[in-house]
Design a protein around this motif. Structure first.
Motif, short mmCIF file in Angstrom:
data_model
loop_
_atom_site.label_atom_id
_atom_site.label_comp_id
_atom_site.label_asym_id
_atom_site.label_seq_id
_atom_site.Cartn_x
_atom_site.Cartn_y
_atom_site.Cartn_z
N GLY A 52 5.30 9.62 -0.87
CA GLY A 52 6.15 8.43 -0.91
C GLY A 52 7.62 8.74 -1.13
N GLY A 53 7.92 9.60 -2.09
CA GLY A 53 9.31 9.96 -2.36
C GLY A 53 9.98 10.62 -1.17
N GLU A 54 9.24 11.50 -0.51
CA GLU A 54 9.79 12.17 0.68
C GLU A 54 9.99 11.18 1.82
OE1 GLU A 54 7.30 15.54 1.59
OE2 GLU A 54 7.41 16.24 -0.47
N ALA A 55 9.08 10.23 1.97
CA ALA A 55 9.22 9.22 3.01
C ALA A 55 10.46 8.36 2.77
CB ALA A 55 7.96 8.34 3.08
N ALA A 56 10.73 8.04 1.51
CA ALA A 56 11.92 7.25 1.19
C ALA A 56 13.20 8.02 1.55
CB ALA A 56 11.92 6.88 -0.29
#
Length: 184
Positions: A52-56
């Motif tokens: 999730g953090g990388e996608a953001a």
């Protein structure tokens, strides 16, 4: 001839842009995304899984690159990109008009940065630093989504730290390797 005119117009747009506009805009965009409640809750409730953090960060990078192009970017371009990205990567349909608000905000911020006016960036960054996390007010379970026991090993604090670290790096570094000047 048409190709020449388009190329000449694109060069004129790039030449008129303030030289520090991209780095200030990047810092402002980072602050906007840190304050965005829908993204914060999507990360907290693990709707994007372990990545999730990388996608953001990928969403921010995609939007940032859109603004660097010589073509004019409209709030609808930004809004559609955000909506599609959130649905694809976080299984989230945004019905709160936040993509439109972010689109309008980022387009205005980019316009001002290109003119050399960085007051909006400073204002957004100051608001972001004073903001209380929406996660503290969330009614969900502390471990994330109630229906998904398979993601119990995902640590929200780690995801948030990754996002914060990535955004600080993303928002505070100039492409040439130097650091962004302080905004007072």
């Amino acid at each position: 001839m048409s190709s020449f005119n388009t190329q000449t117009r694109s060069m004129a747009i790039l030449a008129a842009r303030h030289p520090e506009a991209p780095q200030y805009f990047k810092a402002g965009m980072s602050a906007v995304f840190k304050m965005w409640t829908a993204l914060e809750l999507a990360l907290f409730h693990q709707w994007g899984g372990q990545q999730g953090g990388e996608a953001a960060l990928d969403l921010q990078e995609e939007l940032y690159n859109m603004f660097l192009l010589p073509e004019r970017i409209y709030k609808d371009d930004v809004s559609i990109t955000i909506e599609d990205y959130m649905e694809r990567h976080f299984n989230t349909i945004l019905e709160d008009d936040s993509p439109d608000e972010i689109g309008a905000l980022l387009c205005e911020m980019w316009r001002l940065c290109c003119e050399g006016n960085f007051a909006m960036v400073a204002d957004v960054r100051a608001k972001q630093q004073m903001r209380v996390s929406a996660v503290t007010h969330s009614q969900g379970l502390a471990g994330g989504d109630a229906m998904d026991d398979s993601d119990d090993d995902i640590d929200y604090d780690k995801q948030r730290q990754l996002l914060d670290d990535g955004m600080e790096t993303y928002g505070g570094t100039v492409s040439g390797g130097g650091t962004m000047p302080t905004m007072s």
